[in-house]
Motif scaffolding. Structure first.
Motif, PDB file in Angstrom:
ATOM      1  N   THR A 198       0.559  -1.052  -0.134  1.00 56.36           N
ATOM      2  CA  THR A 198       0.091  -0.035   0.098  1.00 56.36           C
ATOM      3  C   THR A 198       0.639   1.303  -0.134  1.00 56.36           C
ATOM      4  OG1 THR A 198      -1.825  -1.348   1.373  1.00 56.36           O
ATOM      5  CG2 THR A 198      -1.534   1.330   1.073  1.00 56.36           C
ATOM      6  N   ILE A 199       1.776   1.253   0.749  1.00 53.74           N
ATOM      7  CA  ILE A 199       3.037   2.496   0.853  1.00 53.74           C
ATOM      8  C   ILE A 199       3.396   2.674  -0.446  1.00 53.74           C
ATOM      9  CG2 ILE A 199       5.104   3.401   2.124  1.00 53.74           C
ATOM     10  CD1 ILE A 199       2.664   3.764   3.630  1.00 53.74           C
ATOM     11  N   GLN A 200       4.223   1.419  -1.132  1.00 55.29           N
ATOM     12  CA  GLN A 200       4.630   1.553  -2.621  1.00 55.29           C
ATOM     13  C   GLN A 200       3.621   2.087  -3.457  1.00 55.29           C
ATOM     14  OE1 GLN A 200       4.801  -1.953  -4.595  1.00 55.29           O
ATOM     15  NE2 GLN A 200       7.130  -1.460  -4.412  1.00 55.29           N
ATOM     16  N   LEU A 224       4.023   5.984  -3.051  1.00 56.25           N
ATOM     17  CA  LEU A 224       4.692   6.034  -2.628  1.00 56.25           C
ATOM     18  C   LEU A 224       5.530   6.041  -5.174  1.00 56.25           C
ATOM     19  CD1 LEU A 224       7.911   4.323  -0.803  1.00 56.25           C
ATOM     20  CD2 LEU A 224       7.202   6.975  -0.862  1.00 56.25           C
ATOM     21  N   PHE A 225       4.545   5.203  -5.387  1.00 58.58           N
ATOM     22  CA  PHE A 225       4.647   5.448  -6.831  1.00 58.58           C
ATOM     23  C   PHE A 225       3.781   6.263  -7.479  1.00 58.58           C
ATOM     24  CE2 PHE A 225       5.178   0.144  -7.678  1.00 58.58           C
ATOM     25  CZ  PHE A 225       6.147   0.329  -7.374  1.00 58.58           C
ATOM     26  N   ARG A 226       2.826   6.268  -6.657  1.00 60.24           N
ATOM     27  CA  ARG A 226       1.501   7.814  -7.272  1.00 60.24           C
ATOM     28  C   ARG A 226       2.614   8.804  -6.977  1.00 60.24           C
ATOM     29  NH1 ARG A 226      -4.322   5.885  -7.670  1.00 60.24           N
ATOM     30  NH2 ARG A 226      -3.886   3.239  -7.360  1.00 60.24           N
ATOM     31  N   PHE A 227       3.405   9.092  -6.423  1.00 59.23           N
ATOM     32  CA  PHE A 227       3.455  10.272  -6.022  1.00 59.23           C
ATOM     33  C   PHE A 227       5.122  10.217  -6.639  1.00 59.23           C
ATOM     34  CE2 PHE A 227       7.284  12.383  -3.032  1.00 59.23           C
ATOM     35  CZ  PHE A 227       6.608  13.628  -2.830  1.00 59.23           C
ATOM     36  N   GLY A 228       5.352   9.382  -7.186  1.00 55.15           N
ATOM     37  CA  GLY A 228       6.540   9.847  -8.275  1.00 55.15           C
ATOM     38  C   GLY A 228       6.399  10.075  -9.443  1.00 55.15           C
ATOM     39  N   ASP A 229       4.914   9.307  -9.661  1.00 55.64           N
ATOM     40  CA  ASP A 229       3.853   9.534 -10.878  1.00 55.64           C
ATOM     41  C   ASP A 229       4.015  11.111 -11.584  1.00 55.64           C
ATOM     42  OD1 ASP A 229       3.179   9.046 -13.430  1.00 55.64           O
ATOM     43  OD2 ASP A 229       1.223   8.888 -12.885  1.00 55.64           O
ATOM     44  N   VAL A 230       3.228  11.810 -10.062  1.00 55.41           N
ATOM     45  CA  VAL A 230       3.053  12.527 -10.277  1.00 55.41           C
ATOM     46  C   VAL A 230       3.969  14.046  -9.983  1.00 55.41           C
ATOM     47  CG1 VAL A 230       1.598  14.511  -9.061  1.00 55.41           C
ATOM     48  CG2 VAL A 230       0.666  12.522  -9.268  1.00 55.41           C
ATOM     49  N   ASN A 231       4.869  13.937  -9.724  1.00 53.76           N
ATOM     50  CA  ASN A 231       5.794  14.767  -8.905  1.00 53.76           C
ATOM     51  C   ASN A 231       7.439  14.377 -10.839  1.00 53.76           C
ATOM     52  OD1 ASN A 231       5.755  16.595  -7.212  1.00 53.76           O
ATOM     53  ND2 ASN A 231       5.222  14.256  -6.276  1.00 53.76           N
ATOM     54  N   GLU A 232       6.884  13.348 -11.688  1.00 51.50           N
ATOM     55  CA  GLU A 232       7.918  13.208 -12.548  1.00 51.50           C
ATOM     56  C   GLU A 232       9.544  12.505 -12.007  1.00 51.50           C
ATOM     57  OE1 GLU A 232       8.580  16.476 -15.027  1.00 51.50           O
ATOM     58  OE2 GLU A 232       6.037  15.679 -16.221  1.00 51.50           O
ATOM     59  N   LEU A 233       9.212  12.218 -10.812  1.00 52.16           N
ATOM     60  CA  LEU A 233      10.243  12.027  -9.756  1.00 52.16           C
ATOM     61  C   LEU A 233      10.883  10.009 -10.819  1.00 52.16           C
ATOM     62  CD1 LEU A 233       9.053  12.311  -6.085  1.00 52.16           C
ATOM     63  CD2 LEU A 233      10.577  13.756  -7.769  1.00 52.16           C
ATOM     64  N   ASN A 234      12.649   9.636 -10.645  1.00 53.47           N
ATOM     65  CA  ASN A 234      13.298   8.803 -10.837  1.00 53.47           C
ATOM     66  C   ASN A 234      13.082   7.295  -9.623  1.00 53.47           C
ATOM     67  OD1 ASN A 234      13.212   9.514 -13.740  1.00 53.47           O
ATOM     68  ND2 ASN A 234      14.733  10.689 -12.457  1.00 53.47           N
ATOM     69  N   PRO A 263      20.910   1.926 -17.510  1.00 61.32           N
ATOM     70  CA  PRO A 263      20.791   3.467 -18.292  1.00 61.32           C
ATOM     71  C   PRO A 263      19.850   4.147 -17.808  1.00 61.32           C
ATOM     72  CG  PRO A 263      19.752   1.269 -19.484  1.00 61.32           C
ATOM     73  CD  PRO A 263      20.367   0.283 -18.392  1.00 61.32           C
ATOM     74  N   TRP A 264      18.870   3.600 -17.514  1.00 58.16           N
ATOM     75  CA  TRP A 264      17.705   4.743 -16.558  1.00 58.16           C
ATOM     76  C   TRP A 264      17.907   5.372 -15.898  1.00 58.16           C
ATOM     77  CZ3 TRP A 264      16.092  -0.027 -17.311  1.00 58.16           C
ATOM     78  CH2 TRP A 264      16.298  -0.774 -16.191  1.00 58.16           C
ATOM     79  N   SER A 265      19.478   4.772 -14.577  1.00 61.09           N
ATOM     80  CA  SER A 265      19.554   5.679 -13.338  1.00 61.09           C
ATOM     81  C   SER A 265      21.106   6.947 -13.731  1.00 61.09           C
ATOM     82  CB  SER A 265      21.000   4.244 -13.025  1.00 61.09           C
ATOM     83  OG  SER A 265      22.327   3.766 -13.504  1.00 61.09           O
ATOM     84  N   ARG A 266      20.822   6.987 -14.939  1.00 58.33           N
ATOM     85  CA  ARG A 266      21.617   7.883 -15.457  1.00 58.33           C
ATOM     86  C   ARG A 266      21.389   9.625 -15.403  1.00 58.33           C
ATOM     87  NH1 ARG A 266      23.613   5.081 -21.106  1.00 58.33           N
ATOM     88  NH2 ARG A 266      25.524   3.792 -19.867  1.00 58.33           N
ATOM     89  N   LYS A 267      19.861   9.242 -15.491  1.00 64.56           N
ATOM     90  CA  LYS A 267      18.921  10.234 -15.090  1.00 64.56           C
ATOM     91  C   LYS A 267      18.630  10.603 -13.349  1.00 64.56           C
ATOM     92  CE  LYS A 267      15.623   9.557 -19.784  1.00 64.56           C
ATOM     93  NZ  LYS A 267      14.790   9.864 -19.559  1.00 64.56           N
ATOM     94  N   GLY A 268      18.969  10.122 -12.972  1.00 69.09           N
ATOM     95  CA  GLY A 268      19.400  10.131 -11.182  1.00 69.09           C
ATOM     96  C   GLY A 268      18.034   9.460 -10.943  1.00 69.09           C
ATOM     97  N   LEU A 269      18.039   9.607  -9.975  1.00 69.10           N
ATOM     98  CA  LEU A 269      17.415   8.367  -9.067  1.00 69.10           C
ATOM     99  C   LEU A 269      16.953   9.535  -7.477  1.00 69.10           C
ATOM    100  CD1 LEU A 269      19.481   5.441  -8.658  1.00 69.10           C
ATOM    101  CD2 LEU A 269      17.539   5.789 -10.078  1.00 69.10           C
ATOM    102  N   ASP A 270      15.582   8.828  -7.060  1.00 68.67           N
ATOM    103  CA  ASP A 270      14.586   9.480  -6.357  1.00 68.67           C
ATOM    104  C   ASP A 270      14.393   9.118  -5.239  1.00 68.67           C
ATOM    105  OD1 ASP A 270      15.011  12.531  -6.823  1.00 68.67           O
ATOM    106  OD2 ASP A 270      13.767  11.316  -8.873  1.00 68.67           O
ATOM    107  N   ILE A 271      13.349   7.775  -5.253  1.00 63.72           N
ATOM    108  CA  ILE A 271      12.697   7.444  -4.643  1.00 63.72           C
ATOM    109  C   ILE A 271      13.073   5.561  -4.539  1.00 63.72           C
ATOM    110  CG2 ILE A 271      10.638   6.202  -4.108  1.00 63.72           C
ATOM    111  CD1 ILE A 271       9.196   8.484  -5.080  1.00 63.72           C
TER     112      ILE A 271
END
Length: 205
Positions: A88-90, A93-103, A128-136
């Motif tokens: 549920t928490i995950q 976090l997925f929705r929070f990341g999606d709304v805020n365009e986080l990686n 390769p996607w880690s090059r954009k930076g990570l948030d969560i």
């Protein structure tokens, strides 16, 4: 202390009863009463909270309660645990990341990181996607804070804990262990208690 709690419960009960018995005729009066009760509850909660602290804590609490805003954190490391409500928490976090365009720090071809050993930062950094930076960080793993910190050095750390007995019971059913072991959880517990097994030094879970 018990007396204060009793008063608090009584006021809370009165507040909700006024909602249940409101009618068109008494709407104005009851609305006013609700407002008064709500104000008393709010003041009581504040006084009880601050009154139970020392001067320094009370001062900090006063500041905290008076400030009705907070800054969202966008660097989050979530230690996801089994059968604790963590999915549920995950999803939050997925929705929070999606709304805020986080990686997200993501497994390459799975919904979880390998359980063959403790988490290793290279499993993400080599993608390769880690090059954009990570948030969560929010996927199942064998938790390894040192390696997670390599991905998110400034993250806040969050997890969920549950009573170990309740958690094991939930896992026993969810994982189908009753069928695999050919015994229910009570029989399994008795058997293990008799054997008195020692935890292996190389166990990672």
């Amino acid at each position: 202390c018990d007396g204060k709690i009793g008063i608090f419960i009584a006021l809370a009960t009165l507040f909700f009863l006024t909602v249940q018995f409101s009618t068109e005729r008494y709407t104005v009066k009851i609305s006013s009463l609700q407002h008064q009760v709500k104000s008393v509850l709010k003041r009581f909660r504040y006084e009880y909270l601050v009154g139970s602290m020392d001067d320094n804590s009370a001062s900090s609490t006063t500041t905290l309660l008076s400030e009705k805003s907070c800054d969202p954190k966008q660097k989050i490391a979530f230690a996801k645990t089994h059968k604790t409500g963590s999915s549920t928490i995950q999803n939050i976090l997925f929705r929070f990341g999606d709304v805020n365009e986080l990686n997200f720090a993501m497994p390459e071809r799975s919904w979880m990181f390998s359980y063959q050993g403790p988490f290793d930062a290279s499993w993400v950094l080599d993608q390769p996607w880690s090059r954009k930076g990570l948030d969560i960080f929010a996927f199942h793993s064998v938790w390894n804070k040192g390696e997670v910190a390599k991905l998110l050095p400034s993250a806040i750390y969050v997890t969920i804990l549950r009573d170990p007995v309740d958690c094991f019971e939930s896992n026993y059913v969810y994982m189908g262990l009753e069928k695999a072991n050919r015994m229910n959880i009570s029989q399994y517990a008795v058997k293990k208690a008799r054997l008195n097994p020692k935890r292996k030094s190389k166990n990672i879970i």
